[in-house]
Design an enzyme around this catalytic site. Structure first.
Site, PDB file in Angstrom:
ATOM      1  N   VAL A  11      -6.437   8.184   3.476  1.00 57.17           N
ATOM      2  CA  VAL A  11      -6.623   6.774   2.961  1.00 57.17           C
ATOM      3  C   VAL A  11      -5.729   6.080   3.922  1.00 57.17           C
ATOM      4  O   VAL A  11      -6.401   4.906   4.548  1.00 57.17           O
ATOM      5  CB  VAL A  11      -5.996   6.816   1.733  1.00 57.17           C
ATOM      6  CG1 VAL A  11      -5.836   5.181   1.298  1.00 57.17           C
ATOM      7  CG2 VAL A  11      -6.806   7.278   0.704  1.00 57.17           C
ATOM      8  N   ASP A  30       4.577   7.264   9.600  1.00 49.92           N
ATOM      9  CA  ASP A  30       4.448   8.623   8.704  1.00 49.92           C
ATOM     10  C   ASP A  30       5.807   9.213   9.185  1.00 49.92           C
ATOM     11  O   ASP A  30       6.192   9.165  10.104  1.00 49.92           O
ATOM     12  CB  ASP A  30       3.314   9.380   9.396  1.00 49.92           C
ATOM     13  CG  ASP A  30       2.778  10.715   8.320  1.00 49.92           C
ATOM     14  OD1 ASP A  30       1.856  10.478   7.752  1.00 49.92           O
ATOM     15  OD2 ASP A  30       3.799  11.462   8.125  1.00 49.92           O
ATOM     16  N   LYS A  35       2.532  14.732  13.394  1.00 51.76           N
ATOM     17  CA  LYS A  35       1.465  14.077  13.245  1.00 51.76           C
ATOM     18  C   LYS A  35       1.347  12.749  14.047  1.00 51.76           C
ATOM     19  O   LYS A  35       0.337  12.445  14.635  1.00 51.76           O
ATOM     20  CB  LYS A  35       1.343  13.596  11.798  1.00 51.76           C
ATOM     21  CG  LYS A  35       0.062  13.483  11.376  1.00 51.76           C
ATOM     22  CD  LYS A  35       0.073  12.844   9.840  1.00 51.76           C
ATOM     23  CE  LYS A  35      -0.269  13.938   8.714  1.00 51.76           C
ATOM     24  NZ  LYS A  35      -0.677  13.215   7.529  1.00 51.76           N
ATOM     25  N   THR A 122      -3.795   6.370  -5.065  1.00 56.43           N
ATOM     26  CA  THR A 122      -4.314   6.495  -6.505  1.00 56.43           C
ATOM     27  C   THR A 122      -3.311   6.785  -7.532  1.00 56.43           C
ATOM     28  O   THR A 122      -2.516   7.887  -7.248  1.00 56.43           O
ATOM     29  CB  THR A 122      -5.403   7.504  -6.444  1.00 56.43           C
ATOM     30  OG1 THR A 122      -6.524   7.173  -5.573  1.00 56.43           O
ATOM     31  CG2 THR A 122      -6.014   7.580  -7.829  1.00 56.43           C
ATOM     32  N   ARG A 154     -15.187   7.655   0.270  1.00 61.32           N
ATOM     33  CA  ARG A 154     -15.546   9.326   0.167  1.00 61.32           C
ATOM     34  C   ARG A 154     -15.277  10.060   1.471  1.00 61.32           C
ATOM     35  O   ARG A 154     -15.809   9.541   2.464  1.00 61.32           O
ATOM     36  CB  ARG A 154     -17.459   9.276  -0.036  1.00 61.32           C
ATOM     37  CG  ARG A 154     -17.889   8.824  -1.396  1.00 61.32           C
ATOM     38  CD  ARG A 154     -19.144   8.750  -1.277  1.00 61.32           C
ATOM     39  NE  ARG A 154     -19.786   7.517  -0.355  1.00 61.32           N
ATOM     40  CZ  ARG A 154     -20.837   7.553  -0.012  1.00 61.32           C
ATOM     41  NH1 ARG A 154     -21.779   8.265  -0.250  1.00 61.32           N
ATOM     42  NH2 ARG A 154     -20.983   6.744   0.899  1.00 61.32           N
ATOM     43  N   PHE A 253     -25.480  10.664  -7.206  1.00 65.12           N
ATOM     44  CA  PHE A 253     -24.447  11.485  -7.693  1.00 65.12           C
ATOM     45  C   PHE A 253     -25.262  12.410  -8.860  1.00 65.12           C
ATOM     46  O   PHE A 253     -24.719  12.548 -10.089  1.00 65.12           O
ATOM     47  CB  PHE A 253     -23.263  10.838  -8.405  1.00 65.12           C
ATOM     48  CG  PHE A 253     -22.221  10.831  -7.334  1.00 65.12           C
ATOM     49  CD1 PHE A 253     -22.382  10.201  -6.008  1.00 65.12           C
ATOM     50  CD2 PHE A 253     -21.059  11.395  -7.230  1.00 65.12           C
ATOM     51  CE1 PHE A 253     -21.354   9.954  -5.114  1.00 65.12           C
ATOM     52  CE2 PHE A 253     -20.173  11.292  -6.429  1.00 65.12           C
ATOM     53  CZ  PHE A 253     -20.241  10.503  -5.106  1.00 65.12           C
ATOM     54  N   GLY A 257     -24.947  21.349  -8.450  1.00 74.99           N
ATOM     55  CA  GLY A 257     -24.240  22.215  -7.704  1.00 74.99           C
ATOM     56  C   GLY A 257     -23.395  23.087  -8.022  1.00 74.99           C
ATOM     57  O   GLY A 257     -23.420  23.397  -9.541  1.00 74.99           O
ATOM     58  N   GLY A 261     -15.436  19.426  -6.260  1.00 79.24           N
ATOM     59  CA  GLY A 261     -14.131  19.792  -5.591  1.00 79.24           C
ATOM     60  C   GLY A 261     -13.665  18.627  -4.751  1.00 79.24           C
ATOM     61  O   GLY A 261     -13.910  17.382  -5.421  1.00 79.24           O
ATOM     62  N   CYS A 264      -9.921  14.527  -4.902  1.00 75.68           N
ATOM     63  CA  CYS A 264      -9.694  13.539  -5.802  1.00 75.68           C
ATOM     64  C   CYS A 264     -10.257  13.604  -7.052  1.00 75.68           C
ATOM     65  O   CYS A 264      -9.414  13.521  -8.240  1.00 75.68           O
ATOM     66  CB  CYS A 264     -10.537  12.475  -5.209  1.00 75.68           C
ATOM     67  SG  CYS A 264      -9.640  11.713  -3.528  1.00 75.68           S
TER      68      CYS A 264
HETATM   69  C1  UDX Z   1     -14.660  10.617  -4.316  1.00 75.00           C
HETATM   70  C2  UDX Z   1     -15.163   9.483  -4.761  1.00 75.00           C
HETATM   71  O1  UDX Z   1     -16.430   9.485  -4.411  1.00 75.00           O
HETATM   72  C3  UDX Z   1     -14.661   8.382  -3.921  1.00 75.00           C
HETATM   73  O2  UDX Z   1     -15.150   7.180  -4.431  1.00 75.00           O
HETATM   74  C4  UDX Z   1     -12.926   8.295  -3.989  1.00 75.00           C
HETATM   75  O3  UDX Z   1     -12.350   7.463  -3.564  1.00 75.00           O
HETATM   76  C5  UDX Z   1     -12.370   9.742  -3.730  1.00 75.00           C
HETATM   77  O4  UDX Z   1     -13.152  10.870  -4.520  1.00 75.00           O
HETATM   78  P1  UDX Z   1     -14.944  12.444  -2.426  1.00 75.00           P
HETATM   79  O5  UDX Z   1     -14.104  13.395  -3.115  1.00 75.00           O
HETATM   80  O6  UDX Z   1     -14.721  12.442  -0.900  1.00 75.00           O
HETATM   81  O7  UDX Z   1     -15.048  11.175  -2.930  1.00 75.00           O
HETATM   82  O8  UDX Z   1     -16.292  13.149  -2.198  1.00 75.00           O
HETATM   83  P2  UDX Z   1     -17.774  13.022  -3.177  1.00 75.00           P
HETATM   84  O9  UDX Z   1     -18.668  12.515  -2.166  1.00 75.00           O
HETATM   85  O10 UDX Z   1     -17.530  11.851  -4.124  1.00 75.00           O
HETATM   86  O11 UDX Z   1     -17.916  14.174  -3.804  1.00 75.00           O
HETATM   87  C6  UDX Z   1     -17.089  15.002  -4.904  1.00 75.00           C
HETATM   88  C7  UDX Z   1     -17.556  16.236  -5.199  1.00 75.00           C
HETATM   89  O12 UDX Z   1     -18.609  15.921  -6.057  1.00 75.00           O
HETATM   90  C8  UDX Z   1     -17.822  17.000  -4.037  1.00 75.00           C
HETATM   91  O13 UDX Z   1     -17.602  18.446  -4.440  1.00 75.00           O
HETATM   92  C9  UDX Z   1     -19.382  16.994  -4.179  1.00 75.00           C
HETATM   93  O14 UDX Z   1     -19.908  18.143  -3.587  1.00 75.00           O
HETATM   94  C10 UDX Z   1     -19.768  16.894  -5.702  1.00 75.00           C
HETATM   95  N1  UDX Z   1     -20.925  16.136  -5.822  1.00 75.00           N
HETATM   96  C11 UDX Z   1     -21.224  14.872  -5.204  1.00 75.00           C
HETATM   97  C12 UDX Z   1     -21.882  16.890  -6.491  1.00 75.00           C
HETATM   98  O15 UDX Z   1     -21.925  18.004  -6.915  1.00 75.00           O
HETATM   99  N2  UDX Z   1     -23.205  16.009  -6.735  1.00 75.00           N
HETATM  100  C13 UDX Z   1     -23.512  14.863  -6.152  1.00 75.00           C
HETATM  101  O16 UDX Z   1     -24.616  14.481  -6.553  1.00 75.00           O
HETATM  102  C14 UDX Z   1     -22.393  14.164  -5.561  1.00 75.00           C
END
Ligand code: UDX
Length: 471
Positions: A11, A30, A35, A122, A154, A253, A257, A261, A264
């Site tokens: 972030v 940091d 880093k 967060t 994301r 979304f 799958g 994971g 977040c």
């Molecule tokens: C998420 C939120 O999208 C983001 O807005 C927030 O700030 C941080 O958390 P991120 O965890 O980076 O972002 O990835 P994201 O693309 O949201 O995917 C999260 C998980 O959901 C992944 O494991 C992904 O494989 C899974 N996923 C996502 C699915 O299984 N199916 C989908 O259709 C979308």
């Protein structure tokens, strides 16, 4: 404006770099000297597409700098962002806020008059109030502000998500903070007409958790429907197409799958449940989402066992894709880890490939041969399992892959490849949410091309690829 970013993780580094991109002067701070030294030499601590180019561009332009000297970095700042980690406390689920509070304590004595402290991490509802109290213990009320400005980035898409967000959320308790933050984000509002939600701090904090919990729930809904599709003779990709075209649902979304994971969704859903417990409120939908997701990751190993005839003892399984999603090196809560560990417990030997995540995976997996070529990884394998839908995995030459293997077993946990191509290459393919073999004969054959969903819009029709919803 002069901005200081406390924290240079996913972030902090992305946000600081993008603020520099908008013309601000940014200092990223940091505690980790290695880093910071790396960043000053152009070595990034994280993998994020486009980030290295932007970091070096603005570092060289003198608008983006990196230091461990917090006092020097804070003293002239108009805005000080706190973007440190809030990991889940082991065994508890609630967010560990010690880094946030430590940052508040350290910046307090050095803040310039009128500085706005913004919590971008967060954090549970009420954290902004606690930060305000910490700073207020050493600074005069009114000489600073504390606001909330959660990110919705994301991994793998963080730069475009930051520069063209769906919305900006600002949680403020005074007009000065609102004026300063509206000025900071003006570059986003105008050219891209990005809506801005201006609310109170506590609402802003809860918006972040609610958004992630809802997205996690949406994914889990599709994952469970996929299980029903397999037994009911339906197709989850077409189902996603059919419901996603409803604007109230939306087509993002909806990709079933192996379970979600990342750093977040797992953390934030648990933290939200802890907040709800603190207020005596039952968030049953979120509770079920968390439970269902954990169970699903373990269940994926059974899918592999089923595909190879019930027993993997003594077999070699090639796992393609290790990171929790494509376009990141992040292995946190990746479904590949419980899958591999379970298959190993059942006696399988694991070979694995990932284009970016293998260095991090090596820290988390034991007795796994990490091979930097997918075809080599599949050599003499009794089954291949696709766990992460990297583009390089989607585009594999399946005939070439099959020729390397001992047996024609392909388990595709992301529906990343086409069933037709896999079967043409000689594979027996198991996918997510597709009719299991004994339903094939009942599925109506669509005219001409395969059994994929087709989108008829007016007099033209788009091929079945429309069945894959956009992330
Ligand atoms: C998420 C939120 O999208 C983001 O807005 C927030 O700030 C941080 O958390 P991120 O965890 O980076 O972002 O990835 P994201 O693309 O949201 O995917 C999260 C998980 O959901 C992944 O494991 C992904 O494989 C899974 N996923 C996502 C699915 O299984 N199916 C989908 O259709 C979308």
């Amino acid at each position: 404006m002069k901005i200081t970013m406390i924290g240079t993780g996913y972030v902090g580094l992305v946000s600081g770099t993008c603020f520099a991109h908008w013309g601000n002067d940014v200092i990223c701070v940091d505690k980790n000297a290695a880093k910071i030294a790396g960043l000053n030499q152009g070595i990034l601590p994280i993998y994020e597409p486009e980030l290295d180019g932007l970091v070096s561009k603005y570092h060289q332009a003198g608008r983006l700098s990196f230091t461990c000297d917090l006092a020097a970095a804070v003293k002239d700042a108009d805005i000080v962002f706190i973007a440190v980690g809030t990991p889940a406390r082991a065994g508890h689920g609630d967010a560990d806020l010690s880094f946030v509070y430590m940052a508040a304590k350290e910046i307090a004595p050095h803040l310039a008059e009128g500085a706005v402290v913004v919590v971008k991490s967060t954090v549970p509802v009420g954290t902004g109030d606690a930060v305000d109290k910490i700073i207020g213990s050493v600074r005069r009320r009114g000489s600073y502000s504390v606001a909330s400005n959660p990110e919705f980035l994301r991994e793998g898409a963080a730069i475009p998500d930051f520069l063209k967000p769906d919305r900006v959320v600002i949680g403020v308790e005074d007009m000065h903070a609102q004026t300063v933050l509206m000025q900071l984000y003006r570059d986003v509002f105008a050219p891209h007409d990005v809506p801005v939600v201006v609310t109170r701090r506590r609402t802003s904090e809860l918006i972040k958790y609610a958004a992630n919990a809802f997205l996690a729930t949406k994914i889990t809904f599709m994952n469970e429907l996929a299980d029903l599709c397999e037994l009911a003779g339906s197709d989850i990709s077409d189902l996603a197409l059919g419901i996603g075209l409803d604007r109230r649902i939306g087509s993002c979304f909806l990709n079933a799958g192996p379970g979600y994971g990342g750093s977040c969704f797992p953390k934030d859903t648990l933290a939200l449940l802890r907040t709800a417990q603190d207020y005596g409120v039952a968030l049953r939908v979120v509770e079920e989402t968390v439970t269902a997701n954990e169970a699903r990751k373990r269940k994926m190993a059974l899918k592999v066992l089923d595909a190879v005839g019930g027993d993997v003892d003594g077999l070699t399984i090639a796992v393609l894709g290790l990171t929790f999603k494509p376009d990141t090196d992040d292995m946190r809560e990746a479904p590949s880890v419980p899958l591999i560990e379970t298959l190993q417990r059942f006696g399988a030997t694991i070979r694995a490939f990932d284009p970016v995540g293998m260095p991090n995976a090596a820290q988390m997996l034991d007795d796994v041969a990490l091979i930097d070529d997918p075809y080599e990884c599949a050599r003499n394998a009794d089954a291949v399992v696709i766990v992460t839908e990297w583009d390089c995995i989607r585009r594999l030459d399946l005939t070439r892959l099959r020729k390397r293997m001992n047996a024609p077993v392909l388990v595709d946990l992301r529906n990343a490849v086409s069933q037709e191509s896999a079967e043409a290459a000689g594979f027996r393919i198991t996918m997510i949410g597709k009719p299991t073999r004994n339903h094939k004969e009942t599925q109506p054959v669509l005219q001409g091309r395969g059994a994929r969903g087709r989108l008829h819009t007016g007099n033209d029709e788009k091929a079945g690829t429309a069945g894959r919803s956009r992330l």
